[in-house]
Design a protein around this motif. Structure first.
Motif, mmCIF file in Angstrom:
data_model
loop_
_atom_site.group_PDB
_atom_site.id
_atom_site.type_symbol
_atom_site.label_atom_id
_atom_site.label_comp_id
_atom_site.label_asym_id
_atom_site.label_seq_id
_atom_site.Cartn_x
_atom_site.Cartn_y
_atom_site.Cartn_z
ATOM 1 N N PRO A 50 -73.228 53.480 -38.914
ATOM 2 C CA PRO A 50 -72.765 53.627 -37.708
ATOM 3 C C PRO A 50 -73.276 54.582 -36.810
ATOM 4 O O PRO A 50 -73.517 54.928 -35.408
ATOM 5 C CB PRO A 50 -71.306 54.029 -38.036
ATOM 6 N N ILE A 51 -73.929 55.910 -37.540
ATOM 7 C CA ILE A 51 -74.258 57.280 -36.676
ATOM 8 C C ILE A 51 -75.808 56.801 -36.034
ATOM 9 O O ILE A 51 -75.838 56.987 -34.939
ATOM 10 C CB ILE A 51 -74.595 58.137 -37.901
ATOM 11 N N GLU A 52 -76.459 56.156 -36.891
ATOM 12 C CA GLU A 52 -77.821 55.663 -36.023
ATOM 13 C C GLU A 52 -77.687 54.686 -35.227
ATOM 14 O O GLU A 52 -78.515 54.594 -34.085
ATOM 15 C CB GLU A 52 -78.748 55.098 -37.332
ATOM 16 N N ALA A 53 -76.548 53.705 -35.365
ATOM 17 C CA ALA A 53 -76.144 52.842 -34.133
ATOM 18 C C ALA A 53 -75.651 53.752 -32.875
ATOM 19 O O ALA A 53 -76.127 53.543 -31.872
ATOM 20 C CB ALA A 53 -75.062 51.850 -34.713
ATOM 21 N N TYR A 54 -74.988 54.543 -33.018
ATOM 22 C CA TYR A 54 -74.179 55.352 -32.137
ATOM 23 C C TYR A 54 -75.462 56.078 -31.338
ATOM 24 O O TYR A 54 -75.620 56.108 -30.168
ATOM 25 C CB TYR A 54 -73.318 56.390 -32.740
ATOM 26 N N THR A 55 -76.457 56.727 -32.129
ATOM 27 C CA THR A 55 -77.523 57.355 -31.701
ATOM 28 C C THR A 55 -78.483 56.551 -30.664
ATOM 29 O O THR A 55 -78.685 56.916 -29.593
ATOM 30 C CB THR A 55 -78.288 58.205 -32.426
ATOM 31 N N SER A 56 -78.671 55.322 -31.180
ATOM 32 C CA SER A 56 -79.895 54.378 -30.591
ATOM 33 C C SER A 56 -78.988 54.003 -29.272
ATOM 34 O O SER A 56 -79.746 53.945 -28.289
ATOM 35 C CB SER A 56 -79.848 53.589 -31.674
ATOM 36 N N MET A 57 -77.643 53.601 -29.328
ATOM 37 C CA MET A 57 -76.949 53.097 -28.245
ATOM 38 C C MET A 57 -76.880 54.315 -27.201
ATOM 39 O O MET A 57 -76.948 54.004 -25.868
ATOM 40 C CB MET A 57 -75.663 52.743 -28.584
ATOM 41 N N TYR A 58 -76.531 55.441 -27.648
ATOM 42 C CA TYR A 58 -76.730 56.527 -26.437
ATOM 43 C C TYR A 58 -78.068 56.656 -25.987
ATOM 44 O O TYR A 58 -78.017 56.878 -24.777
ATOM 45 C CB TYR A 58 -76.440 57.805 -27.108
ATOM 46 N N ARG A 59 -79.031 56.775 -26.434
ATOM 47 C CA ARG A 59 -80.350 56.908 -26.006
ATOM 48 C C ARG A 59 -80.582 55.664 -24.864
ATOM 49 O O ARG A 59 -81.017 55.862 -23.738
ATOM 50 C CB ARG A 59 -81.453 56.669 -26.877
ATOM 51 N N HIS A 60 -80.227 54.344 -25.207
ATOM 52 C CA HIS A 60 -80.357 53.236 -24.323
ATOM 53 C C HIS A 60 -79.491 53.239 -23.161
ATOM 54 O O HIS A 60 -80.011 53.230 -22.141
ATOM 55 C CB HIS A 60 -79.923 51.894 -25.302
ATOM 56 N N LEU A 61 -78.248 53.883 -23.252
ATOM 57 C CA LEU A 61 -77.334 53.719 -22.103
ATOM 58 C C LEU A 61 -77.472 54.967 -21.170
ATOM 59 O O LEU A 61 -77.478 54.993 -20.189
ATOM 60 C CB LEU A 61 -75.799 54.047 -22.677
ATOM 61 N N ASP A 62 -78.106 56.314 -21.807
ATOM 62 C CA ASP A 62 -78.578 57.354 -21.019
ATOM 63 C C ASP A 62 -79.695 57.139 -20.131
ATOM 64 O O ASP A 62 -79.923 57.457 -18.939
ATOM 65 C CB ASP A 62 -78.714 58.509 -22.074
ATOM 66 N N PHE A 63 -80.536 56.135 -20.656
ATOM 67 C CA PHE A 63 -81.545 55.846 -20.026
ATOM 68 C C PHE A 63 -81.297 54.928 -18.840
ATOM 69 O O PHE A 63 -81.781 55.119 -17.654
ATOM 70 C CB PHE A 63 -82.433 54.935 -21.107
ATOM 71 N N VAL A 64 -80.213 54.038 -18.909
ATOM 72 C CA VAL A 64 -79.801 53.321 -17.694
ATOM 73 C C VAL A 64 -79.054 54.080 -16.832
ATOM 74 O O VAL A 64 -79.375 53.739 -15.562
ATOM 75 C CB VAL A 64 -78.862 51.996 -18.327
ATOM 76 N N ARG A 65 -78.322 55.189 -17.534
ATOM 77 C CA ARG A 65 -77.779 55.689 -16.341
ATOM 78 C C ARG A 65 -78.503 56.735 -15.540
ATOM 79 O O ARG A 65 -78.319 56.453 -14.243
ATOM 80 C CB ARG A 65 -76.703 56.946 -17.228
ATOM 81 N N ASN A 66 -79.645 57.004 -15.951
ATOM 82 C CA ASN A 66 -80.225 57.995 -15.162
ATOM 83 C C ASN A 66 -81.048 57.062 -14.113
ATOM 84 O O ASN A 66 -81.510 57.607 -12.914
ATOM 85 C CB ASN A 66 -81.496 58.649 -15.825
ATOM 86 N N LYS A 67 -81.467 55.870 -14.669
ATOM 87 C CA LYS A 67 -82.203 55.081 -13.735
ATOM 88 C C LYS A 67 -81.179 54.589 -12.427
ATOM 89 O O LYS A 67 -81.557 54.866 -11.419
ATOM 90 C CB LYS A 67 -82.706 53.962 -14.425
ATOM 91 N N ALA A 68 -80.133 54.177 -12.799
ATOM 92 C CA ALA A 68 -78.799 53.977 -11.949
ATOM 93 C C ALA A 68 -78.788 54.934 -10.941
ATOM 94 O O ALA A 68 -78.799 54.732 -9.725
ATOM 95 C CB ALA A 68 -77.696 53.204 -12.765
ATOM 96 N N LEU A 69 -78.436 56.223 -11.469
ATOM 97 C CA LEU A 69 -77.947 57.125 -10.525
ATOM 98 C C LEU A 69 -79.294 57.552 -9.705
ATOM 99 O O LEU A 69 -79.021 58.120 -8.377
ATOM 100 C CB LEU A 69 -77.299 58.536 -11.400
ATOM 101 N N LYS A 70 -80.404 57.542 -10.061
ATOM 102 C CA LYS A 70 -81.560 57.723 -9.270
ATOM 103 C C LYS A 70 -81.446 57.151 -8.302
ATOM 104 O O LYS A 70 -82.000 57.584 -6.815
ATOM 105 C CB LYS A 70 -82.631 57.629 -10.101
ATOM 106 N N ASN A 71 -81.161 55.818 -8.148
ATOM 107 C CA ASN A 71 -81.362 54.758 -6.995
ATOM 108 C C ASN A 71 -80.147 54.809 -6.168
ATOM 109 O O ASN A 71 -79.726 53.982 -5.334
ATOM 110 C CB ASN A 71 -81.544 53.444 -7.536
ATOM 111 N N ILE A 72 -78.828 55.555 -6.665
ATOM 112 C CA ILE A 72 -77.547 55.299 -6.039
ATOM 113 C C ILE A 72 -77.229 56.631 -5.341
ATOM 114 O O ILE A 72 -76.841 56.538 -4.252
ATOM 115 C CB ILE A 72 -76.589 54.850 -6.902
ATOM 116 N N GLU A 73 -77.249 57.685 -6.053
ATOM 117 C CA GLU A 73 -76.826 58.999 -5.475
ATOM 118 C C GLU A 73 -78.089 59.326 -4.619
ATOM 119 O O GLU A 73 -79.061 59.440 -4.641
ATOM 120 C CB GLU A 73 -76.880 59.941 -6.741
#
Length: 233
Positions: free
Chosen positions: A210-233
Motif C-alpha cells: 500500500p505504501i508503494e502504491a500510494y507513492t506511485s499513484m501520487y506521482r501519477h496524479l501530481d503529473f496530471v495536475r501540473n499538466k492540467a493547471l498549466k493549460n487552465i490557469e
C-alpha cells in the motif's frame, strides 16, 4: 505573451465564469424546488434570455452538467434533470464547484490515494489482469490521447477497493476530470510517462504494497495536475 494572446486568455476566463453562473442558475431551479428530478429544464434560447449570455456559454454549462450526470441531453424533447439526482449528492456538489478546477483535482487526488491503498489489500488476480490489459492497450494507442483507457485503469482500482460508496463518489469526479483533461493539448500529454506511471502502480498493487502504491499513484496524479493547471490557469 502578446496582446492578442492575453486577450484570448481573458475571453476564455470570462466565458468560464459565465458558464459557472449558468450552472448555478440551473442548479438553483432544483434547490428552490421550482423543478424536481426528471423535469425538463428551459430550452437553450430560454436560458440565453434568462441568463443574458450567448449560446456557446449555455452549451458549455449544459455539457458540464451532463458530464456530471445532473442532466440528460441528446433527445429531441429537450434537456431534463436526471431522475437519479437524489442519489448523487456528490455530483451536485461538483456542479456547484465547477469553476474551482484546482479544488476538484485535489479532491480526486485525495480520494484516489485512499482508494489505491485499499486496492493494494483487496485487489484480485482477475482485476490485476484487467489492469495490465489497460496498460497494454495504452501502449498500442495511435495517438497520445489515452483518456478513455486511463479512466478504465482508475475505475478498475476503484472497484477493487470493494466499497460502493467510493464508487458513487469517484464516477462523477472522473467524468468531470475527463473534461479537464480535454484542455491539455495532445502534444503535452506525454503518453510514455503515463504508461510508466501506470506500470509502477500496477507493480505496487501486485506486490500488495500500500505504501508503494500510494507513492506511485501520487506521482501519477501530481503529473496530471501540473499538466492540467498549466493549460487552465
Amino acid at each position: 505573451m502578446t496582446n492578442k494572446e492575453m486577450m484570448m486568455d481573458m475571453k476564455s476566463l470570462s466565458r468560464k465564469s459565465l458558464s459557472k453562473q449558468v450552472i448555478d442558475e440551473i442548479i438553483n431551479l432544483l434547490v428552490t424546488e421550482k423543478l424536481k428530478p426528471g423535469d425538463k429544464i428551459p430550452t437553450e434560447l430560454e436560458l440565453m434570455e434568462i441568463c443574458n449570455v450567448s449560446r456557446p456559454v449555455i452549451r458549455e454549462a449544459l455539457t458540464s452538467l451532463e458530464v456530471l450526470g445532473i442532466v440528460n441531453r441528446g433527445t429531441r424533447n429537450g434537456t431534463f434533470f436526471s431522475d437519479k439526482i437524489g442519489s448523487q449528492p456528490f455530483a451536485m456538489m461538483l456542479a456547484l464547484s465547477a469553476g474551482d478546477v484546482r479544488s476538484i483535482i485535489e479532491i480526486r487526488i485525495a480520494l484516489e490515494l485512499g482508494l489505491v491503498t485499499l486496492a493494494a489489500e483487496k485487489i484480485t488476480e482477475q482485476e490485476l489482469e484487467k489492469l495490465w490489459g489497460t496498460i497494454e492497450e495504452m501502449k498500442s494507442l495511435p495517438t497520445d490521447d489515452s483518456s478513455k483507457v486511463d479512466k478504465q485503469f482508475h475505475k478498475i482500482i476503484a472497484h477493487s477497493a470493494q466499497n460502493p460508496l467510493f464508487e458513487g463518489i469517484i464516477d462523477p469526479l472522473q467524468n468531470f476530470h475527463d473534461k479537464v483533461l480535454d484542455e491539455i493539448p495532445l502534444e503535452d500529454r506525454e503518453l510514455e510517462k503515463t504508461v510508466k506511471y501506470h506500470i509502477d502502480i500496477y507493480h505496487a498493487l501486485k506486490k500488495r504494497d500500500p505504501i508503494e502504491a500510494y507513492t506511485s499513484m501520487y506521482r501519477h496524479l501530481d503529473f496530471v495536475r501540473n499538466k492540467a493547471l498549466k493549460n487552465i490557469e
